[in-house]
Design an enzyme around this catalytic site. Structure first.
Site, mmCIF file in Angstrom:
data_model
loop_
_atom_site.group_PDB
_atom_site.id
_atom_site.type_symbol
_atom_site.label_atom_id
_atom_site.label_comp_id
_atom_site.label_asym_id
_atom_site.label_seq_id
_atom_site.Cartn_x
_atom_site.Cartn_y
_atom_site.Cartn_z
ATOM 1 N N THR A 123 0.910 -1.017 -0.002
ATOM 2 C CA THR A 123 -0.286 0.210 -0.375
ATOM 3 C C THR A 123 1.040 1.257 0.402
ATOM 4 O O THR A 123 1.606 1.382 0.702
ATOM 5 C CB THR A 123 -0.921 -0.071 1.407
ATOM 6 O OG1 THR A 123 -1.664 -1.080 0.808
ATOM 7 C CG2 THR A 123 -1.837 1.098 1.062
ATOM 8 N N GLU A 129 -3.626 -13.677 -0.495
ATOM 9 C CA GLU A 129 -4.843 -12.811 0.314
ATOM 10 C C GLU A 129 -6.259 -12.518 0.403
ATOM 11 O O GLU A 129 -7.230 -12.607 1.553
ATOM 12 C CB GLU A 129 -4.037 -11.587 0.303
ATOM 13 C CG GLU A 129 -4.094 -10.440 1.734
ATOM 14 C CD GLU A 129 -3.393 -9.287 1.437
ATOM 15 O OE1 GLU A 129 -3.170 -8.200 -0.150
ATOM 16 O OE2 GLU A 129 -3.671 -8.370 2.518
HETATM 17 C C1 LIG Z 1 -6.014 -3.843 9.119
HETATM 18 C C2 LIG Z 1 -5.022 -3.600 8.172
HETATM 19 C C3 LIG Z 1 -4.091 -3.613 7.498
HETATM 20 C C4 LIG Z 1 -3.311 -3.821 5.957
HETATM 21 N N1 LIG Z 1 -2.592 -4.527 6.149
HETATM 22 C C5 LIG Z 1 -1.436 -4.245 4.943
HETATM 23 C C6 LIG Z 1 0.098 -5.082 5.247
HETATM 24 O O1 LIG Z 1 -0.102 -5.734 5.823
HETATM 25 N N2 LIG Z 1 0.043 -4.234 3.621
HETATM 26 C C7 LIG Z 1 -0.111 -3.168 3.255
HETATM 27 O O2 LIG Z 1 0.420 -2.763 2.011
HETATM 28 N N3 LIG Z 1 -1.355 -2.789 3.266
HETATM 29 C C8 LIG Z 1 -2.010 -3.175 4.398
HETATM 30 N N4 LIG Z 1 -3.417 -2.728 4.147
HETATM 31 C C9 LIG Z 1 -3.599 -1.176 3.371
HETATM 32 C C10 LIG Z 1 -4.980 -2.024 3.276
HETATM 33 O O3 LIG Z 1 -4.613 -2.975 2.225
HETATM 34 C C11 LIG Z 1 -5.241 -0.690 2.255
HETATM 35 O O4 LIG Z 1 -6.342 0.209 2.802
HETATM 36 C C12 LIG Z 1 -7.101 -0.898 0.874
HETATM 37 O O5 LIG Z 1 -5.924 -1.783 0.047
HETATM 38 C C13 LIG Z 1 -7.097 0.123 0.765
HETATM 39 O O6 LIG Z 1 -6.392 1.282 0.786
HETATM 40 P P1 LIG Z 1 -6.984 2.364 0.845
HETATM 41 O O7 LIG Z 1 -7.083 2.558 2.512
HETATM 42 O O8 LIG Z 1 -5.606 3.948 0.286
HETATM 43 O O9 LIG Z 1 -8.798 2.984 0.735
HETATM 44 P P2 LIG Z 1 -8.567 3.908 -0.959
HETATM 45 O O10 LIG Z 1 -8.292 3.424 -2.599
HETATM 46 O O11 LIG Z 1 -8.216 5.526 -0.772
HETATM 47 O O12 LIG Z 1 -10.503 3.833 -0.589
HETATM 48 C C14 LIG Z 1 -11.239 4.315 -0.129
HETATM 49 C C15 LIG Z 1 -12.470 4.697 -0.917
HETATM 50 O O13 LIG Z 1 -12.876 4.213 -2.118
HETATM 51 C C16 LIG Z 1 -13.164 3.140 -2.462
HETATM 52 N N5 LIG Z 1 -12.659 2.817 -4.209
HETATM 53 C C17 LIG Z 1 -11.534 3.292 -4.527
HETATM 54 N N6 LIG Z 1 -11.387 2.434 -6.140
HETATM 55 C C18 LIG Z 1 -12.471 2.639 -6.138
HETATM 56 C C19 LIG Z 1 -12.839 2.140 -7.256
HETATM 57 N N7 LIG Z 1 -12.174 2.046 -8.824
HETATM 58 N N8 LIG Z 1 -14.058 2.175 -7.578
HETATM 59 C C20 LIG Z 1 -15.485 2.358 -6.581
HETATM 60 N N9 LIG Z 1 -14.723 2.565 -5.113
HETATM 61 C C21 LIG Z 1 -13.491 2.482 -4.778
HETATM 62 C C22 LIG Z 1 -12.897 2.346 -1.921
HETATM 63 O O14 LIG Z 1 -13.269 0.962 -1.673
HETATM 64 C C23 LIG Z 1 -12.595 2.020 -0.233
HETATM 65 O O15 LIG Z 1 -13.843 2.568 0.242
HETATM 66 C C24 LIG Z 1 -3.758 -2.760 5.672
HETATM 67 C C25 LIG Z 1 -5.185 -1.770 5.720
HETATM 68 C C26 LIG Z 1 -5.882 -2.309 7.054
HETATM 69 C C27 LIG Z 1 -6.801 -1.721 7.242
#
Ligand SMILES: Cc1cc2nc3c(=O)[nH]c(=O)nc-3n(C[C@H](O)[C@H](O)[C@H](O)COP(=O)(O)OP(=O)(O)OC[C@H]3O[C@@H](n4cnc5c(N)ncnc54)[C@H](O)[C@@H]3O)c2cc1C
Length: 404
Positions: free
Chosen positions: A139, A252
């Site tokens: 991420t 995953e």
């Molecule tokens: C408990 C936890 C553990 C995690 N562990 C890891 C880890 O070990 N390693 C790692 O790399 N990451 C990790 N993450 C990060 C996780 O993978 C990301 O939070 C996740 O991929 C979503 O990215 P974001 O939070 O940036 O949300 P965003 O991508 O900013 O999304 C925000 C919102 O917009 C929506 N959205 C985004 N794009 C679209 C689209 N094209 N169409 C429709 N809706 C959309 C999403 O569904 C979401 O509701 C972790 C997160 C959590 C909460």
């Protein structure tokens, strides 16, 4: 499809007995540990140390990765042995997936499938023996869901790659031995054809780790400042990272399945049988019994999806949309259960007081319900993958990648 479990053969029954005795011996001293659902806080240090030691002991016997080849540190055993190990450790409230805080469970199969023979011999044994902790670092601040926008650059310089960039929301409260990192190896290349995976030693010069104290526990930002990584550590081929990511993300996103049960219902029932309100136990209240029944039914559906996926993985017949169907349902059920716990426990669901939470981390289950909607993707990415696998809006459905 019949994925029901058959009775133990004599050989498997003997193995089960061996595992039971071994666990009885090696779980001694853990009786007071609660196996907190909170996977990453500094408060459960004793539990962390116990889990790491247990993982090492399981790893020594080849039981941490029972079906992996012996030459890489696995057990070389069958799916029946794996089931025995998973169910017996499940009786102690743990599971092989999370014996200790590492993502080796996902990284090892990706390396087994995509690594060269030399890489497998070098990287897999310490992982499979439970000696190293591995973080997955995908991420980035500019695009979590959209993993392919990766901007952390890794440019070749002689026998090394030089890495610069930032990841967020990764890891746990203890520093990693290795980072399994998605990087961009061709910044001007086309999307999906410019990525690679590096297996980066966690103590490399130029890595800075900054903790993020989140609602669900500790995550971290990782900064890479001219980090030099041996070219040998690039797994799966330069600019071939999207294919590797497909294997990795399928696991995953639930494609590997699971056979252990969520202990929530058992703990909730026990709590409601013991706790009084208005002179009667909570369990005597019909509305509470209804809520528990709903929880039970939904967790059972999640368990069956998980079991089906476990089965499909080990008979090497990937289910086209099974992984994402399971994880989507699991996220939604976790959220609904967070609400149900609040309805049963009232304000007690919001405090960490051990007199309430002696049985389980109910407070954590409530707090983490919404958080798990984001973790390894989101409900929206789940829906997107689901639609692509079904072929909705496209001439053909995408196939599920095979995993090992
Ligand atoms: C408990 C936890 C553990 C995690 N562990 C890891 C880890 O070990 N390693 C790692 O790399 N990451 C990790 N993450 C990060 C996780 O993978 C990301 O939070 C996740 O991929 C979503 O990215 P974001 O939070 O940036 O949300 P965003 O991508 O900013 O999304 C925000 C919102 O917009 C929506 N959205 C985004 N794009 C679209 C689209 N094209 N169409 C429709 N809706 C959309 C999403 O569904 C979401 O509701 C972790 C997160 C959590 C909460």
């Amino acid at each position: 499809m019949d994925f029901s479990l058959s009775p133990d053969t004599p050989a498997i029954a003997a193995f089960r007995k061996e595992v039971q005795e071994w666990l009885q011996e090696n779980m001694r001293g853990a009786e007071h540990l609660r196996w907190s659902g909170i996977w990453s806080t500094r408060e459960n240090e004793e539990e962390y140390r116990f889990r790491r030691e247990l993982a090492r002991k399981l790893g020594e016997k080849g039981w941490l990765f029972p079906m992996f080849p012996v030459q890489y540190g696995g057990g070389g055993l069958t799916v029946d042995h794996q089931l025995v190990l998973e169910t017996e450790i499940g009786r102690h409230g743990l599971n092989l997936n999370s014996v200790f805080y590492t993502l080796a469970r996902l990284v090892a199969p990706a390396i087994l499938k995509w690594g060269s023979e030399e890489q497998k011999r070098e990287f897999l044994p310490p992982m499979l023996r439970g000696e190293v902790s591995v973080w997955q670092v995908l991420t980035e601040p500019q695009g979590g869901s959209d993993v392919a926008t990766c901007r952390t650059k890794a440019l070749r310089d002689g026998d090394h790659y030089v890495v610069n960039g930032q990841k967020i929301m990764v890891g746990y409260h203890h520093p990693p031995d290795f980072l399994w990192a998605l990087v961009c190896t061709d910044p001007s290349g086309p999307r999906h054809e410019n990525l690679s995976w590096l297996y980066i030693p966690g103590n490399s010069a130029g890595i800075t780790i900054q903790p993020m104290h989140l609602m669900m526990g500790i995550k971290n930002s990782v900064f890479f400042d001219n980090v030099r990584v041996p070219a040998f550590n690039l797994v799966g081929g330069e600019n071939n990272g999207w294919k590797v990511a497909n294997t990795y993300l399928e696991l995953e996103h639930g494609g590997g399945g699971n056979v252990t049960e969520d202990p929530l219902v058992v703990r909730l029932v026990r709590y409601c049988q013991r706790t009084q309100g208005d002179g009667k136990t909570l369990m005597e209240d019909q509305s509470i019994r209804d809520i528990i029944a709903d929880t039970l039914i939904e967790l059972d559906v999640v368990r069956l999806f998980a079991l089906r996926n476990f089965w499909c993985r080990y008979v090497r017949e990937p289910h086209p949309y099974g992984g994402v169907q399971y994880i989507y349902h699991q996220r939604v059920v976790r959220l609904r259960n967070a609400e149900r716990l609040q309805r049963i426990l009232g304000y007690d669901a919001l405090v960490t007081d051990l007199s309430v939470h002696e049985q389980a981390d109910f407070e954590y289950a409530v707090r983490s319900g919404p958080g798990w909607l984001h973790g390894g993707g989101t409900l929206d990415t789940d829906r997107l993958i689901f639609a692509r696998r079904l072929g909705l809006g496209r001439p053909t459905g995408e196939a599920a990648p095979t995993t090992v």
